[in-house]
Write an enzyme that holds these catalytic residues in place. Structure first.
Site, mmCIF file in Angstrom:
data_model
loop_
_atom_site.group_PDB
_atom_site.id
_atom_site.type_symbol
_atom_site.label_atom_id
_atom_site.label_comp_id
_atom_site.label_asym_id
_atom_site.label_seq_id
_atom_site.Cartn_x
_atom_site.Cartn_y
_atom_site.Cartn_z
ATOM 1 N N SER A 27 -8.987 41.596 -40.249
ATOM 2 C CA SER A 27 -9.940 40.505 -39.648
ATOM 3 C C SER A 27 -11.212 40.869 -39.629
ATOM 4 O O SER A 27 -11.564 42.081 -39.162
ATOM 5 C CB SER A 27 -9.268 40.116 -38.295
ATOM 6 O OG SER A 27 -10.331 39.078 -37.863
ATOM 7 N N GLU A 167 -8.568 45.981 -29.050
ATOM 8 C CA GLU A 167 -10.335 46.058 -29.168
ATOM 9 C C GLU A 167 -11.036 45.596 -27.920
ATOM 10 O O GLU A 167 -11.978 45.517 -27.767
ATOM 11 C CB GLU A 167 -10.552 45.286 -30.279
ATOM 12 C CG GLU A 167 -11.027 46.107 -31.517
ATOM 13 C CD GLU A 167 -9.802 46.866 -32.208
ATOM 14 O OE1 GLU A 167 -8.888 46.407 -31.887
ATOM 15 O OE2 GLU A 167 -10.143 47.672 -33.092
ATOM 16 N N TYR A 169 -10.327 42.780 -26.060
ATOM 17 C CA TYR A 169 -10.483 41.247 -26.016
ATOM 18 C C TYR A 169 -9.110 40.991 -24.729
ATOM 19 O O TYR A 169 -8.547 41.829 -24.135
ATOM 20 C CB TYR A 169 -10.136 40.696 -27.290
ATOM 21 C CG TYR A 169 -11.305 40.647 -28.046
ATOM 22 C CD1 TYR A 169 -12.596 40.299 -27.831
ATOM 23 C CD2 TYR A 169 -11.093 41.546 -29.267
ATOM 24 C CE1 TYR A 169 -13.605 40.578 -28.891
ATOM 25 C CE2 TYR A 169 -12.053 41.811 -30.338
ATOM 26 C CZ TYR A 169 -13.446 41.230 -29.999
ATOM 27 O OH TYR A 169 -14.327 41.484 -31.023
ATOM 28 N N ARG A 217 -1.599 42.479 -32.969
ATOM 29 C CA ARG A 217 -2.352 43.454 -33.090
ATOM 30 C C ARG A 217 -2.323 44.403 -31.648
ATOM 31 O O ARG A 217 -2.883 44.017 -30.748
ATOM 32 C CB ARG A 217 -3.828 43.202 -33.466
ATOM 33 C CG ARG A 217 -4.770 44.137 -33.875
ATOM 34 C CD ARG A 217 -5.265 44.419 -35.199
ATOM 35 N NE ARG A 217 -6.331 45.397 -35.366
ATOM 36 C CZ ARG A 217 -7.586 45.180 -35.498
ATOM 37 N NH1 ARG A 217 -8.079 43.995 -35.594
ATOM 38 N NH2 ARG A 217 -8.269 46.264 -35.714
ATOM 39 N N HIS A 255 -14.170 47.707 -27.815
ATOM 40 C CA HIS A 255 -15.505 47.838 -27.921
ATOM 41 C C HIS A 255 -16.337 48.587 -27.056
ATOM 42 O O HIS A 255 -17.357 49.117 -27.724
ATOM 43 C CB HIS A 255 -15.958 46.267 -28.183
ATOM 44 C CG HIS A 255 -15.431 45.639 -29.642
ATOM 45 N ND1 HIS A 255 -15.303 46.235 -30.769
ATOM 46 C CD2 HIS A 255 -14.947 44.499 -29.764
ATOM 47 C CE1 HIS A 255 -14.881 45.500 -31.771
ATOM 48 N NE2 HIS A 255 -14.480 44.310 -30.872
ATOM 49 N N GLN A 342 -24.138 48.376 -41.789
ATOM 50 C CA GLN A 342 -25.680 47.827 -41.779
ATOM 51 C C GLN A 342 -25.628 46.406 -42.048
ATOM 52 O O GLN A 342 -26.499 45.600 -41.357
ATOM 53 C CB GLN A 342 -26.495 48.813 -42.644
ATOM 54 C CG GLN A 342 -27.012 50.003 -42.144
ATOM 55 C CD GLN A 342 -27.846 50.909 -42.847
ATOM 56 O OE1 GLN A 342 -27.372 51.960 -43.348
ATOM 57 N NE2 GLN A 342 -29.086 50.342 -43.176
ATOM 58 N N GLY A 651 -38.273 50.269 -52.249
ATOM 59 C CA GLY A 651 -39.375 51.230 -51.369
ATOM 60 C C GLY A 651 -40.919 50.741 -52.243
ATOM 61 O O GLY A 651 -41.874 50.964 -51.643
#
Ligand code: NAP
Ligand code: SF4
Length: 674
Positions: A27, A167, A169, A217, A255, A342, A651
């Site tokens: 997910s 995680e 939650y 999970r 998390h 990123q 760059g």
């Protein structure tokens, strides 16, 4: 042809349905869920991964009710009229020959809004919103909401649901005493704390009938204080199995945990051992996860029977054809996820659409489209760094004749320095990938020669792309020319001998990289046992949450002082979801970080600085300058003057905040327009 990954491509019979292979696409929230017309784009996104051969896809988390949303506008499935948009996804995936489950995720106290709820009113360290404690009535209703979401998911054509129980939650918040201080039948003993997930799985199974996949999970390692014990995890796994789960997926770390679980410095498949351990006590298929990014690693886990399936999320963002390439024994053509976070996770946390640093088309399948060219052109690209590589591959794949030039004898540009940094070994894969892709696309390479106006104009190119990158910014203070002052290239490229005491000037990505390079003897990323010990992970699982009381002190051969002029937190500009790992790593090794520094002058004994007007001499053997870069584009003006159509990317275009993410995307965007 014999199959290179026989276990990976063995079908998995679930009784009422069969998965064609052992790859589960984990997910991932893309942000398209909340965008206007986002589901049309999501349908194409998932269908492309289904076409690429994934055995079973799991969607990003969808809330069963308003309070469970991740954000105020978070996606929710609770009304019959929500079904139609989900049908776009399921029919596109089925048409592409895939199977897809919808993840039901109630954020609990991680909900980034004032309506959030939790078993107890305890604020999460990563959210400013204190949750309200759920009443018994609310809990019972929420269980029904899970069942309702599953029923609607079935109506929408999904092959199953995944119940997000890890995680940190909501479900995880019920299970652990860290967040559950209730004294009613939903708190206290483990029996009571685990009632919520068990009731959910039961209610969901009852709502959807037998022939529907339910993945649960399971938080196998909480990695937080007040997390569960291994016995409790096993007990819960066995219980959800009895309540009707078809598959048990692995969840690693909340998390808010202060242990990295997915960033690039985490060794590949670092958590396979816990899935293997749990599998011994479970009878339904079990899925291994986290930092599995090559078919070799996936196959090894399956071959050793440590899991029945492997989950990969980001690797399928990086390459939608990962599975098909592995099946065709072309693993060396896979665009490997480098676990940088990123463009995916960092974007999600910044409320931007997720995409991928190494694959800018991800989640932009309908917007950044590479159509075959109508008129073939001759294109010259100067610079084989990330920007030039990206532009060259896409332009050649579209049908142009592309020549790629670099004065270095190898492709990769700055990636060649990054790959040497401990914990960034994945960059080797990116260079391998581009090397093969250039070859497949028929790009003509001209390496090892510095180009000039004449050498380029003689080709008579229709377009020339200046992707010549950057040059390091020199330091302009007294003593900067002394022999013990190095630039970062002296260290990372030329491997000049560096003394035991070092001052690093500039605390951007490269200042951190250089500090990490200079303080590491063996990369813990390549030595999983050491990595676990350094991060305090208790592999014997004797402590709650699998956390050791005392992490291992990592050997550090040097004393480093890392400095910046800004008064803000040192390393504050690093990636949102990875910066804390870099900061903690260096802190752990005793690197001294100084902010608000004025560099006065460099002397043979070291560097004189002042902070808040107080002068001091930092005695060091070497000073390494990592003070950012300037664009390198000398060729642009003469080429323009010679009447050449010139484009500038990477760059060479903007050195400030230069990173590979922008460079690769800019290369792709330009190639789409040429
Ligand atoms: P950077 O992130 O721009 O950092 C440059 C550092 O030099 C800053 O700490 C800055 O801090 C300092 N500085 C700037 N001008 C200076 C001057 N005239 N004298 C002294 N210090 C000066 O650049 P970088 O570290 O070279 O990294 C280049 C790019 O590569 C980054 O933007 C980054 O995105 C990418 N990169 C990323 C990673 C990553 O982990 N994601 C790793 C490496 C590189 P003060 O101005 O406060 O002194
Ligand atoms: Fe992997 Fe980085 Fe792409 Fe995310 S952005 S999928 S971590 S390569």
């Amino acid at each position: 042809m014999t199959q290179a990954y026989p276990n990976l491509f063995e079908p998995l019979d679930l009784g009422f349905t069969t998965l064609k292979n052992r790859v589960l696409m984990g997910s991932m929230h893309t942000g398209l869920e909340e965008e206007k017309q986002g589901f049309d784009k999501l349908a194409v996104f998932y269908a492309q991964r289904a076409k690429g051969g994934v055995g079973l896809i799991v969607t990003g988390g969808i809330s069963p009710n308003i309070r469970g949303r991740l954000s105020p506008v978070g996606c929710q499935l609770s009304k019959p009229w929500h079904v139609a948009k989900h049908q776009k996804i399921t029919s596109a995936v089925h048409e592409a020959g895939g199977k897809i489950c919808m993840q039901i995720l109630h954020a609990g106290r991680y909900g980034y809004h004032p309506l959030n709820v939790a078993p107890s009113a305890i604020k999460a360290p990563i959210s400013p919103f204190k949750p309200s404690a759920m009443s018994h009535r609310q809990i019972v209703k929420t269980i029904k909401h899970y069942a309702r979401a599953a029923k609607l998911a079935k109506k929408a054509g999904y092959d199953g649901v995944e119940i997000m129980g890890s995680e940190g939650y909501l479900i995880n918040q019920f299970i652990c005493s860290r967040t559950n201080k209730r004294t009613d039948q939903w708190g206290g003993s483990f029996e009571n704390r685990s009632r919520f997930p068990k009731e959910i799985v039961k209610a969901v199974r009852e709502a959807v009938g037998e022939d529907f996949i339910i993945i649960y999970r399971l938080s196998m390692l909480d990695l937080v204080e007040g997390g569960n014990t291994q016995e409790e995890v096993v007990e819960l796994g066995q219980a959800v199995e009895k309540c009707g789960a078809t598959i048990i997926n692995t969840g690693i770390g909340w998390h808010e945990a202060r242990v990295p679980t997915i960033v690039t410095s985490v060794p590949r498949a670092a958590f396979r051992w816990i899935t293997a351990e749990l599998k011994k006590s479970l009878s339904v298929p079990v899925v291994a996860t986290n930092r599995i990014n090559t078919p070799e690693v996936a196959e090894d886990i399956l071959a050793k029977q440590e899991a029945d399936m492997v989950s990969m999320a980001r690797p399928l963002l990086a390459d939608p054809d990962f599975v098909a390439k592995a099946e065709a024994d072309k693993a060396d053509r896979i665009n490997t996820c480098i676990a940088c976070n990123q463009a995916c996770l960092d974007h999600v946390f910044e409320n931007k659409r997720a995409t991928c640093l190494v694959n800018p088309l991800a989640a932009y399948e309908t917007e950044l489209v590479m159509n075959p060219v109508v008129k073939k052109k001759r294109v010259g690209i100067i610079g084989a760094g990330p920007a030039g590589l990206s532009a060259a591959c896409f332009a050649a794949e579209r049908g142009h004749e592309v020549h790629l030039f670099d004065k270095a004898t190898e492709i990769g540009g700055q990636f060649n320095y990054a790959k040497q940094v401990p914990g960034k070994e994945e960059f080797y894969e990116t260079i391998r990938y581009f090397k093969n892709r250039l070859e497949d696309a028929g790009v003509i390479l001209h390496l090892g020669q510095e180009q000039n106006k004449e050498s380029i104009t003689q080709f008579g190119f229709d377009d020339v792309v200046v992707a010549t990158g950057v040059s390091p910014r020199a330091l302009e203070i007294e003593g900067a020319d002394l022999p013990h002052v190095y630039g970062y290239l002296d260290v990372l490229r030329d491997h000049k001998p560096v003394g035991k005491r070092v001052a690093v000037i500039g605390a951007g990505g490269i200042g951190f990289d250089v500090s990490e390079y200079l303080t590491t003897t063996v990369s813990p990323t390549l030595d999983a046992e050491q990595w676990h010990a350094i991060w305090g992970i208790d592999k014997s699982y004797e402590h709650r949450g699998a956390l050791l009381e005392q992490p291992l002190a990592e050997p550090n051969p040097r004393q480093i002082t890392l400095m910046q002029r800004k008064t803000s937190k040192v390393g504050g500009g690093l990636g949102k979801t990875s910066g804390w790992v870099h900061r903690n790593t260096l802190r752990h090794k005793g690197v001294k970080m100084l902010a608000g520094v004025t560099y006065e002058r460099i002397v043979p004994e070291g560097i004189e600085i002042s902070i808040d007007g107080n002068k001091q001499l930092i005695e060091v053997d070497n000073i390494v300058v990592c003070a950012g870069q300037l664009p390198l584009r000398e060729l642009e003006a003469p080429l323009r003057e010679a009447g050449v159509s010139v484009h500038r990317i990477g760059g060479a275009d903007v050195a400030a905040e230069l990173d590979a993410k922008r460079a690769i995307r800019q290369g792709a965007e330009l190639a789409a327009m040429l």
